[in-house]
Design an enzyme around this catalytic site. Sequence first.
Site, mmCIF file in Angstrom:
data_model
loop_
_atom_site.group_PDB
_atom_site.id
_atom_site.type_symbol
_atom_site.label_atom_id
_atom_site.label_comp_id
_atom_site.label_asym_id
_atom_site.label_seq_id
_atom_site.Cartn_x
_atom_site.Cartn_y
_atom_site.Cartn_z
ATOM 1 N N HIS A 1 43.405 31.002 36.402
ATOM 2 C CA HIS A 1 42.554 29.884 35.967
ATOM 3 C C HIS A 1 43.336 28.582 35.920
ATOM 4 O O HIS A 1 42.781 27.505 36.150
ATOM 5 C CB HIS A 1 41.928 30.193 34.602
ATOM 6 C CG HIS A 1 40.735 31.091 34.681
ATOM 7 N ND1 HIS A 1 39.602 30.918 33.935
ATOM 8 C CD2 HIS A 1 40.499 32.182 35.454
ATOM 9 C CE1 HIS A 1 38.711 31.858 34.233
ATOM 10 N NE2 HIS A 1 39.241 32.636 35.142
ATOM 11 N N HIS B 1 41.764 42.925 39.361
ATOM 12 C CA HIS B 1 40.709 43.552 38.556
ATOM 13 C C HIS B 1 40.944 45.040 38.354
ATOM 14 O O HIS B 1 40.083 45.748 37.857
ATOM 15 C CB HIS B 1 39.325 43.278 39.165
ATOM 16 C CG HIS B 1 38.907 41.842 39.048
ATOM 17 N ND1 HIS B 1 37.843 41.305 39.727
ATOM 18 C CD2 HIS B 1 39.439 40.816 38.317
ATOM 19 C CE1 HIS B 1 37.732 40.012 39.421
ATOM 20 N NE2 HIS B 1 38.687 39.699 38.580
HETATM 21 C C1 HEM Z 1 37.916 36.429 43.507
HETATM 22 C C2 HEM Z 1 37.342 35.693 42.596
HETATM 23 C C3 HEM Z 1 37.302 36.102 41.142
HETATM 24 C C4 HEM Z 1 36.212 36.140 40.356
HETATM 25 C C5 HEM Z 1 34.795 35.757 40.762
HETATM 26 C C6 HEM Z 1 36.625 36.619 39.061
HETATM 27 C C7 HEM Z 1 35.790 36.773 37.968
HETATM 28 C C8 HEM Z 1 36.139 37.384 36.796
HETATM 29 C C9 HEM Z 1 35.251 37.606 35.695
HETATM 30 C C10 HEM Z 1 33.815 37.146 35.620
HETATM 31 C C11 HEM Z 1 35.926 38.309 34.749
HETATM 32 C C12 HEM Z 1 35.390 38.868 33.434
HETATM 33 C C13 HEM Z 1 35.440 37.881 32.310
HETATM 34 C C14 HEM Z 1 34.715 38.456 31.121
HETATM 35 O O1 HEM Z 1 33.495 38.642 31.224
HETATM 36 O O2 HEM Z 1 35.354 38.756 30.087
HETATM 37 C C15 HEM Z 1 37.257 38.515 35.249
HETATM 38 C C16 HEM Z 1 38.242 39.186 34.587
HETATM 39 C C17 HEM Z 1 39.544 39.254 35.025
HETATM 40 N N1 HEM Z 1 40.065 38.646 36.142
HETATM 41 FE FE1 HEM Z 1 39.001 37.829 37.644
HETATM 42 N N2 HEM Z 1 37.963 36.862 39.092
HETATM 43 C C18 HEM Z 1 38.434 36.547 40.336
HETATM 44 C C19 HEM Z 1 39.742 36.577 40.751
HETATM 45 C C20 HEM Z 1 40.790 36.912 39.929
HETATM 46 C C21 HEM Z 1 42.180 36.684 40.238
HETATM 47 C C22 HEM Z 1 42.692 35.980 41.490
HETATM 48 C C23 HEM Z 1 42.900 37.183 39.194
HETATM 49 C C24 HEM Z 1 44.394 37.202 39.005
HETATM 50 C C25 HEM Z 1 45.269 37.184 39.974
HETATM 51 C C26 HEM Z 1 41.956 37.743 38.253
HETATM 52 C C27 HEM Z 1 42.290 38.422 37.110
HETATM 53 C C28 HEM Z 1 41.384 38.913 36.187
HETATM 54 C C29 HEM Z 1 41.756 39.792 35.099
HETATM 55 C C30 HEM Z 1 43.123 40.389 34.854
HETATM 56 C C31 HEM Z 1 40.604 39.994 34.340
HETATM 57 C C32 HEM Z 1 40.451 40.805 33.048
HETATM 58 C C33 HEM Z 1 40.547 39.864 31.860
HETATM 59 C C34 HEM Z 1 40.482 40.525 30.492
HETATM 60 O O3 HEM Z 1 40.729 41.732 30.363
HETATM 61 O O4 HEM Z 1 40.198 39.785 29.531
HETATM 62 N N3 HEM Z 1 40.699 37.530 38.714
HETATM 63 N N4 HEM Z 1 37.372 37.935 36.500
#
Ligand code: HEM
Length: 327
Positions: free
Chosen positions: A67, A192
């Site tokens: 982010h 993810h």
């Molecule tokens: C490709 C586009 C991406 C989208 C649309 C996306 C979207 C999201 C969304 C909506 C969540 C859940 C948030 C929630 O409801 O609590 C999430 C969680 C997460 N994302 Fe992504 N994400 C993307 C790419 C990435 C990238 C590039 C990374 C890191 C390199 C990442 C790492 C994470 C992690 C680790 C979580 C879990 C967070 C937690 O446990 O609180 N995401 N992402």
Amino acid sequence: MATKTLFVFLITLTFGLLAGSAEAQSLSVGFYTKTCPSAEAIVFEEVSKILDLVPSLAAPLLRMHFHDCFVRGCDGSVLLNSTNGNVAEKDARPNLSLRGYGVIDRVKAKLEEACPGIVSCADVLALVARDAVVLSKGPFWPVPTGRRDGLVSLANETRQLPPPTSNITTLISMFGSKGLSVKDLVVLSGAHTIGISHCTSFNDRLYNFTGKANLADVDPTLDKEYLAKLRTICKPNDNITFVEMDPGSFRTFDTSYYKEVSKRRGVFHSDEALLKHPLTKAYVLSHAGASEAEFFQDFGNSMINMGNVGVLTGSAGEIRKKCYAIN
Ligand code: HEM
Ligand SMILES: *[C@@H]1O[C@H](CO)[C@@H](O)[C@H](O)[C@H]1NC(C)=O
Ligand SMILES: *[C@@H]1O[C@H](CO)[C@@H](O)[C@H](O)[C@H]1NC(C)=O
Ligand SMILES: *[C@@H]1O[C@H](CO)[C@@H](O)[C@H](O)[C@H]1NC(C)=O
Ligand SMILES: *[C@@H]1O[C@H](CO)[C@@H](O)[C@H](O)[C@H]1NC(C)=O
Ligand SMILES: *[C@@H]1O[C@H](CO)[C@@H](O)[C@H](O)[C@H]1NC(C)=O
Ligand SMILES: CC(=O)N[C@H]1CO[C@H](CO)[C@@H](O)[C@@H]1O
């Protein structure tokens, strides 16, 4: 102790490997070697202590670097608090679910004790993200450092973050606008493999999918069994409950995310969308349940690419004293 020794060994090894490549880059591995030699060890030690107590913070700490990098480059702007005249990124919608700001403050405080005014908050984010992955049994990669901290954070700029409803075209173009490739997209989506998602981030797929005001109106691309399970967990308009994104191994950094996506069990449209482009589809299928080695190598490389987005170097920006406020 054993992990720490391994860590120091890996750092040393990496310096050795990189010394050979003469690529001119604005960031460099070991940027703090002279000015704050223990910087990376301090970060690793603090993150280890914190994750021992609260393992669920590993995922949000990785996400925070993403982010940060996608809005104004990796400049620590995600960490700034809103002020009287300004609503910061932190208080924009996509950040509702970001967690772990306290961890960054704690790591930064330790660094300020050891070497005041030297290590930027943007670098802290990059190092913490790497260590969070290592401590989740994922890969180690050398983190180029030397980023400086930005002075501006605007809530409306979080529009540059891809929403979970994104289709493949949107994802490719949003990553592309940050200089990231289709391969970076599919590799970084592998993040993810750890963490949780709130029902709000995918509820549209479970109920009223096409807007027919019909609760049986669901996303037909989602695996039927998994859909039924999600519907028992997430009720319509539920904005409190969350699910493991990679059920069964949501605290282990591995290739099981690709296995889930290949079975149409990715929670977001954006996960599902990876099956809609030949290159991303091939990557998902070939890594579903495959050995980790290639994914681990790729992930480190793509994190280095993401960590280069829009960085401030030289005398641009500043080194913040506190990560939540400009000096
Ligand atoms: C490709 C586009 C991406 C989208 C649309 C996306 C979207 C999201 C969304 C909506 C969540 C859940 C948030 C929630 O409801 O609590 C999430 C969680 C997460 N994302 Fe992504 N994400 C993307 C790419 C990435 C990238 C590039 C990374 C890191 C390199 C990442 C790492 C994470 C992690 C680790 C979580 C879990 C967070 C937690 O446990 O609180 N995401 N992402
Ligand atoms: C900065 O914002 C965080 C929440 O994002 C809050 O917990 C903290 O108290 C704020 N710090 C200051 C000094 O305003
Ligand atoms: C974002 O907000 C800032 C400050 O409120 C404003 O100056 C700028 O025009 C806004 N940008 C867009 C694209 O709305
Ligand atoms: C992808 O999403 C964008 C933005 O919502 C939309 O304008 C576009 O038509 C969609 N593309 C496809 C191929 O569905
Ligand atoms: C279903 O979606 C439509 C269009 O977005 C909306 O007008 C309607 O209120 C929704 N119905 C329910 C039951 O959520
Ligand atoms: C959830 O929704 C309720 C009712 O719409 C609202 O009052 C509450 O603030 C929301 N909670 C969160 C965490 O967004
Ligand atoms: C942690 C944090 O600062 N979260 C904020 C995200 O944005 C919402 C507003 O949309 C704030 O209410 C949260 O405090």
